[in-house]
Structure formats: structure tokens, C-alpha cells
Motif scaffolding. Structure first.
Motif, PDB file in Angstrom:
ATOM      1  N   HIS A   1       0.800  -1.218   0.000  1.00  0.00           N
ATOM      2  CA  HIS A   1       0.000   0.000   0.000  1.00  0.00           C
ATOM      3  C   HIS A   1       0.839   1.279   0.000  1.00  0.00           C
ATOM      4  CE1 HIS A   1      -3.274  -2.721   0.783  1.00  0.00           C
ATOM      5  NE2 HIS A   1      -2.613  -3.202   1.818  1.00  0.00           N
ATOM      6  N   VAL A   2       2.167   1.155  -0.166  1.00  0.00           N
ATOM      7  CA  VAL A   2       3.065   2.304  -0.104  1.00  0.00           C
ATOM      8  C   VAL A   2       3.553   2.646  -1.508  1.00  0.00           C
ATOM      9  CG1 VAL A   2       5.250   3.159   0.852  1.00  0.00           C
ATOM     10  CG2 VAL A   2       3.781   1.691   2.237  1.00  0.00           C
ATOM     11  N   ASP A   3       3.490   3.930  -1.868  1.00  0.00           N
ATOM     12  CA  ASP A   3       3.903   4.365  -3.207  1.00  0.00           C
ATOM     13  C   ASP A   3       5.333   4.894  -3.267  1.00  0.00           C
ATOM     14  OD1 ASP A   3       1.445   3.742  -4.308  1.00  0.00           O
ATOM     15  OD2 ASP A   3       0.618   5.726  -3.889  1.00  0.00           O
ATOM     16  N   THR A   4       5.970   5.092  -2.129  1.00  0.00           N
ATOM     17  CA  THR A   4       7.318   5.644  -2.105  1.00  0.00           C
ATOM     18  C   THR A   4       8.248   4.708  -1.348  1.00  0.00           C
ATOM     19  OG1 THR A   4       6.856   6.875  -0.080  1.00  0.00           O
ATOM     20  CG2 THR A   4       6.510   8.043  -2.151  1.00  0.00           C
ATOM     21  N   GLU A   5       9.550   4.877  -1.580  1.00  0.00           N
ATOM     22  CA  GLU A   5      10.521   4.083  -0.831  1.00  0.00           C
ATOM     23  C   GLU A   5      10.576   4.587   0.599  1.00  0.00           C
ATOM     24  OE1 GLU A   5      14.411   3.730  -2.479  1.00  0.00           O
ATOM     25  OE2 GLU A   5      13.635   3.405  -4.494  1.00  0.00           O
ATOM     26  N   MET A   6      10.758   3.679   1.535  1.00  0.00           N
ATOM     27  CA  MET A   6      10.837   4.060   2.946  1.00  0.00           C
ATOM     28  C   MET A   6      11.968   3.282   3.595  1.00  0.00           C
ATOM     29  SD  MET A   6       6.795   3.994   3.825  1.00  0.00           S
ATOM     30  CE  MET A   6       6.801   5.117   5.198  1.00  0.00           C
ATOM     31  N   ALA A   7      12.588   3.889   4.591  1.00  0.00           N
ATOM     32  CA  ALA A   7      13.629   3.211   5.365  1.00  0.00           C
ATOM     33  C   ALA A   7      13.541   3.675   6.805  1.00  0.00           C
ATOM     34  CB  ALA A   7      14.999   3.537   4.780  1.00  0.00           C
ATOM     35  N   TRP A   8      13.753   2.757   7.727  1.00  0.00           N
ATOM     36  CA  TRP A   8      13.780   3.088   9.149  1.00  0.00           C
ATOM     37  C   TRP A   8      15.150   2.702   9.658  1.00  0.00           C
ATOM     38  CZ3 TRP A   8       9.666   0.596   6.849  1.00  0.00           C
ATOM     39  CH2 TRP A   8       8.470   1.304   6.833  1.00  0.00           C
ATOM     40  N   LEU A   9      15.860   3.669  10.198  1.00  0.00           N
ATOM     41  CA  LEU A   9      17.213   3.389  10.664  1.00  0.00           C
ATOM     42  C   LEU A   9      17.294   3.195  12.168  1.00  0.00           C
ATOM     43  CD1 LEU A   9      19.167   5.863   8.369  1.00  0.00           C
ATOM     44  CD2 LEU A   9      18.797   3.416   8.051  1.00  0.00           C
ATOM     45  N   GLU A  10      16.508   3.956  12.917  1.00  0.00           N
ATOM     46  CA  GLU A  10      16.597   3.830  14.373  1.00  0.00           C
ATOM     47  C   GLU A  10      15.255   3.538  15.033  1.00  0.00           C
ATOM     48  OE1 GLU A  10      18.866   6.921  16.176  1.00  0.00           O
ATOM     49  OE2 GLU A  10      20.432   6.780  14.661  1.00  0.00           O
ATOM     50  N   GLU A  11      14.179   4.082  14.493  1.00  0.00           N
ATOM     51  CA  GLU A  11      12.877   3.841  15.116  1.00  0.00           C
ATOM     52  C   GLU A  11      12.203   2.616  14.501  1.00  0.00           C
ATOM     53  OE1 GLU A  11      11.912   6.408  11.560  1.00  0.00           O
ATOM     54  OE2 GLU A  11      13.434   6.519  13.092  1.00  0.00           O
ATOM     55  N   ILE A  12      11.294   2.045  15.223  1.00  0.00           N
ATOM     56  CA  ILE A  12      10.558   0.872  14.750  1.00  0.00           C
ATOM     57  C   ILE A  12       9.344   1.360  13.972  1.00  0.00           C
ATOM     58  CG2 ILE A  12       9.241  -1.153  15.467  1.00  0.00           C
ATOM     59  CD1 ILE A  12      11.076  -1.270  17.949  1.00  0.00           C
ATOM     60  N   PRO A  13       9.092   0.809  12.782  1.00  0.00           N
ATOM     61  CA  PRO A  13       7.940   1.230  11.981  1.00  0.00           C
ATOM     62  C   PRO A  13       6.638   1.014  12.738  1.00  0.00           C
ATOM     63  CG  PRO A  13       9.367  -0.226  10.730  1.00  0.00           C
ATOM     64  CD  PRO A  13       9.866  -0.235  12.130  1.00  0.00           C
ATOM     65  N   PRO A  14       5.695   1.982  12.640  1.00  0.00           N
ATOM     66  CA  PRO A  14       4.413   1.876  13.364  1.00  0.00           C
ATOM     67  C   PRO A  14       3.640   0.602  13.052  1.00  0.00           C
ATOM     68  CG  PRO A  14       4.648   4.032  12.343  1.00  0.00           C
ATOM     69  CD  PRO A  14       5.802   3.212  11.885  1.00  0.00           C
TER      70      PRO A  14
END
Length: 157
Positions: A140-153
């Protein structure tokens, strides 16, 4: 030899049209994969391709063996039976649906070779709930995403 030359010319023309299409639809970065290594030595068509590719931010050309590019090979084989120009932007053409994952896996293998260290391991879904949740939400995501330190919701749900 004539059939090989015809195939090379057709592939060069297809590459030229792909770059024109990318420019018309505002794609700034593309990677062109072709199966005929000698295609890039076809005079005036290739000169035109090189000229067109300069209008883009990034345009890479990669020789790819037919076995590693089943999507391109199948599309080319099916194009013989089509009289109009066709393009797919959001959906996968039905004739190549079965090859999509094979090409994605081959692309990942190719890209991972550029990394100093990269390992792949199979993990059962039950043992990797976070990965499964991220993959399910990525649909459901249209853009690239990255999480480096926080945990994704989505992992908290």
C-alpha cells in the motif's frame, strides 16, 4: 545471419522507443536491459539512442542473458502478434506475470554482488512476523521508505 541482424535491429528500435517513452512520461532514471550484446553497435539507431538518453538524469544500459530476463524475452515474443503500441505502468502484463518474481530475484542477486557482504536466508513466515508485516504493508506504499533507528508503526499493530 539475416535473422540475427533483424532481431538486433528490432531490439535497437525497441530500446529507442523505450527511451522516448521514458522521456515523454517524465521518467528521469531508467535501466535498459537487452539480450543482444551487439545491439549497441548498430549505427544510426544507436546514435539516436545515445542522443536521447542524454536528456535523462540517468540512463544505464545492461546486457542481460535471455534466461535472466524472461519478462523482456516474453514481451518481445508476444509483441510480434500486436499491431498497436502498448505500455504498462501500474499493472503487470498477463503474459509475463509468471516470470515477474524470477526477474526480481535475478535483479536482487545482481545488485547484491556490488555489496561487500550480503547474505540471503530462507525463514519461515511464522519465525519472521516483522518481515511479513512489513511486506504486507509495503503493498500500500507508493514511495521508498527506510527506518534506521525507530521501529515502523505497522510493526506495533
Amino acid at each position: 545471419m539475416k535473422k540475427l541482424q533483424d532481431a538486433e535491429v528490432i531490439e535497437a528500435l525497441a530500446i529507442r522507443r523505450a527511451i522516448k517513452f521514458a522521456i515523454e512520461t517524465s521518467f528521469n532514471c531508467v535501466i535498459i536491459e537487452n539480450t543482444a550484446e551487439t545491439t549497441f553497435h548498430i549505427g544510426h539507431i544507436i546514435d539516436d539512442v545515445k542522443h536521447l538518453s542524454k536528456a535523462m538524469k540517468s540512463c544505464e544500459f545492461h546486457h542481460t542473458k535471455r534466461e535472466a530476463n524472461q519478462i523482456g524475452h516474453t514481451l518481445a515474443r508476444n509483441a510480434i502478434h500486436v499491431d498497436t503500441e502498448m505500455a504498462w505502468l501500474e499493472e503487470i502484463p498477463p503474459c509475463v506475470y509468471d516470470f515477474t518474481w524470477v526477474d526480481v530475484i535475478n535483479d536482487v542477486k545482481h545488485l547484491s554482488k556490488a555489496m561487500k557482504s550480503c547474505e540471503f536466508h530462507h525463514t519461515k513466515r511464522e519465525a519472521n512476523q516483522i518481515g511479513h508485516t512489513l511486506a504486507r504493508n509495503a503493498i500500500h506504499v507508493d514511495t521508498e521508505m527506510a527506518w534506521l533507528e525507530e521501529i515502523p508503526p505497522c510493526v506495533y499493530d
